[in-house]
Design a protein around this motif. Structure first.
Motif, PDB file in Angstrom:
ATOM      1  N   THR A  73      60.228  35.676  50.895  1.00 39.37           N
ATOM      2  CA  THR A  73      59.537  36.695  51.697  1.00 39.37           C
ATOM      3  C   THR A  73      60.545  37.552  52.465  1.00 39.37           C
ATOM      4  O   THR A  73      60.433  38.782  52.491  1.00 39.37           O
ATOM      5  N   ASN A  74      61.555  36.913  53.061  1.00 41.64           N
ATOM      6  CA  ASN A  74      62.617  37.668  53.742  1.00 41.64           C
ATOM      7  C   ASN A  74      63.377  38.556  52.751  1.00 41.64           C
ATOM      8  O   ASN A  74      63.728  39.694  53.063  1.00 41.64           O
ATOM      9  N   PHE A  77      61.366  41.665  51.870  1.00 49.64           N
ATOM     10  CA  PHE A  77      61.269  42.626  52.983  1.00 49.64           C
ATOM     11  C   PHE A  77      62.595  43.360  53.206  1.00 49.64           C
ATOM     12  O   PHE A  77      62.605  44.560  53.465  1.00 49.64           O
ATOM     13  N   ASN A  78      63.706  42.628  53.117  1.00 49.54           N
ATOM     14  CA  ASN A  78      64.991  43.177  53.566  1.00 49.54           C
ATOM     15  C   ASN A  78      65.930  43.617  52.454  1.00 49.54           C
ATOM     16  O   ASN A  78      66.744  44.514  52.656  1.00 49.54           O
ATOM     17  N   GLU A  98      54.437  34.345  60.628  1.00 49.64           N
ATOM     18  CA  GLU A  98      54.994  35.466  61.401  1.00 49.64           C
ATOM     19  C   GLU A  98      54.435  35.453  62.818  1.00 49.64           C
ATOM     20  O   GLU A  98      55.154  35.635  63.802  1.00 49.64           O
ATOM     21  N   ARG A 106      61.980  37.042  59.121  1.00 54.11           N
ATOM     22  CA  ARG A 106      62.603  38.374  59.148  1.00 54.11           C
ATOM     23  C   ARG A 106      61.792  39.353  58.297  1.00 54.11           C
ATOM     24  O   ARG A 106      62.318  40.016  57.411  1.00 54.11           O
ATOM     25  N   TYR A 107      60.494  39.367  58.543  1.00 56.88           N
ATOM     26  CA  TYR A 107      59.624  40.299  57.815  1.00 56.88           C
ATOM     27  C   TYR A 107      58.431  40.636  58.696  1.00 56.88           C
ATOM     28  O   TYR A 107      58.152  39.937  59.663  1.00 56.88           O
ATOM     29  N   THR A 109      54.444  41.335  57.942  1.00 58.11           N
ATOM     30  CA  THR A 109      53.425  41.265  56.894  1.00 58.11           C
ATOM     31  C   THR A 109      52.768  42.617  56.645  1.00 58.11           C
ATOM     32  O   THR A 109      52.571  43.035  55.496  1.00 58.11           O
ATOM     33  N   PHE A 112      54.574  45.333  54.345  1.00 63.07           N
ATOM     34  CA  PHE A 112      54.643  45.198  52.888  1.00 63.07           C
ATOM     35  C   PHE A 112      53.597  46.105  52.233  1.00 63.07           C
ATOM     36  O   PHE A 112      52.616  46.509  52.879  1.00 63.07           O
TER      37      PHE A 112
END
Length: 327
Positions: A73-74, A77-78, A98, A106-107, A109, A112
């Motif tokens: 997930t991080n 996002f990054n 989160e 570090r995202y 939701t 996205f």
């Protein structure tokens, strides 16, 4: 004339998207190792979505396990490209994680690009065949009629099912919670032996209890069509527990969510959302899911996903802390 202008610009958009994807490889990033539910759904979508994306790119599945899904997930996002060539099946609790916070998150939701979710879950409160309880009213009168409390068998205090029994207890129902019954079969036996009178499960996992053992669904959270006539547990709840149920219902709606990276151009995001919807409707994909015994086709739209996550982020801390997790 306006209509004609609209349709030609729509076609131009489609051809721009097709030109972009032609000859490319799209990656479906899976938050866990091979095997298991996330891997199954990620690979099933990867096998079928290419034919529905304009330009028909090749699609591959990539496992990026670690930290309960946070690594994938991080990454999405990054670090993933923000061009629509990669998308993700994260842990379904990504928004809860989160919201509860922590350095490793570090995202965001809601930043996205949501594509949709392939299956919803419905929680069910079950009473054993000999309990004499058929609905919430019978449960409320259980102590009066039987001279004792109604016992729910659950695995442990951190399980979602523990919180789901607690919400009835704290809303005034004569309910007692007994822990230490690890799986569905242990819980079923406890009820058949009258150590407990009920259990709490997801509808998909409870079908054998209902069909083979005669368990009765006395309340539900969610909207599975097979139990449309059963009362929602929300009619029984008070105070913060009603808020917990509200937030939880939203989270259950997005049981297997897919997202692309933030910042993907709008026309490509729309093309991926449309392609995702077509995969969920694809009869061959549905057949593969049925063969594997996996729920499929109970689609949640990007708008429903966003609504569920916004509800979660708007809820008070004490409500979020009471959500509990089950798989």
């Amino acid at each position: 004339a306006g209509g004609g202008a609209f349709s030609s610009s729509a076609l131009a958009d489609d051809s721009a998207v097709a030109d972009f994807y032609k000859g490319k490889t799209v990656s479906v990033v899976i938050r866990s190792t091979a095997g298991g539910g996330y891997d199954f759904y990620g690979r099933l979508v990867a096998r079928h979505i290419g034919q529905y994306i304009p330009g028909n790119p090749d699609v591959i599945a990539v496992n990026r396990p670690g930290a309960g899904g946070l690594v994938a997930t991080n990454y999405m996002f990054n670090r993933a490209p923000k061009d629509g060539t990669e998308f993700l099946i994260p842990a379904r609790e990504l928004a809860v994680s989160e919201r509860l916070g922590g350095d490793e998150i570090r995202y965001k939701t809601l930043e996205f690009g949501p594509l949709g979710s392939v299956s919803k879950s419905t929680r069910v409160w079950l009473a054993g065949p000999n309990s004499g309880v058929n609905n919430l009213e019978d449960l409320m009168n259980y102590r009066k009629n039987n001279g004792r409390d109604f016992n729910f068998a659950v695995s442990g205090r951190s399980a979602g099912s523990y919180q789901l029994a607690l919400m009835l207890q704290e809303s005034g129902y004569p309910v007692n919670i007994i822990t230490g019954y690890e799986g569905t079969s242990d819980q079923t036996l406890a009820v058949l032996r009258d150590e407990a009178q009920g259990t709490i499960n997801t509808y998909g996992s409870a079908i054998d209890q209902i069909n083979d053992e005669g368990f009765k669904v006395i309340a539900k959270l969610g909207d599975h069509p097979a139990i449309a006539d059963v009362e929602s547990v929300k009619v029984a709840l008070t105070g913060k527990w009603l808020q917990v149920a509200d937030v939880l219902e939203g989270q259950m709606l997005v049981g297997r969510p897919f997202f692309t990276a933030p910042g993907v151009p709008a026309d490509r995001l729309k093309a991926l959302q449309d392609a995702f919807y077509k995969v969920v409707q694809d009869p061959q994909a549905a057949e593969e899911a049925a063969r594997a015994g996996r729920p499929w086709g109970d689609y949640a739209s990007p708008a429903e996903m966003t609504d569920a996550y916004e509800r979660l982020f708007a809820a008070p801390d004490e409500v979020v802390e009471l959500l509990g997790t089950d798989d």
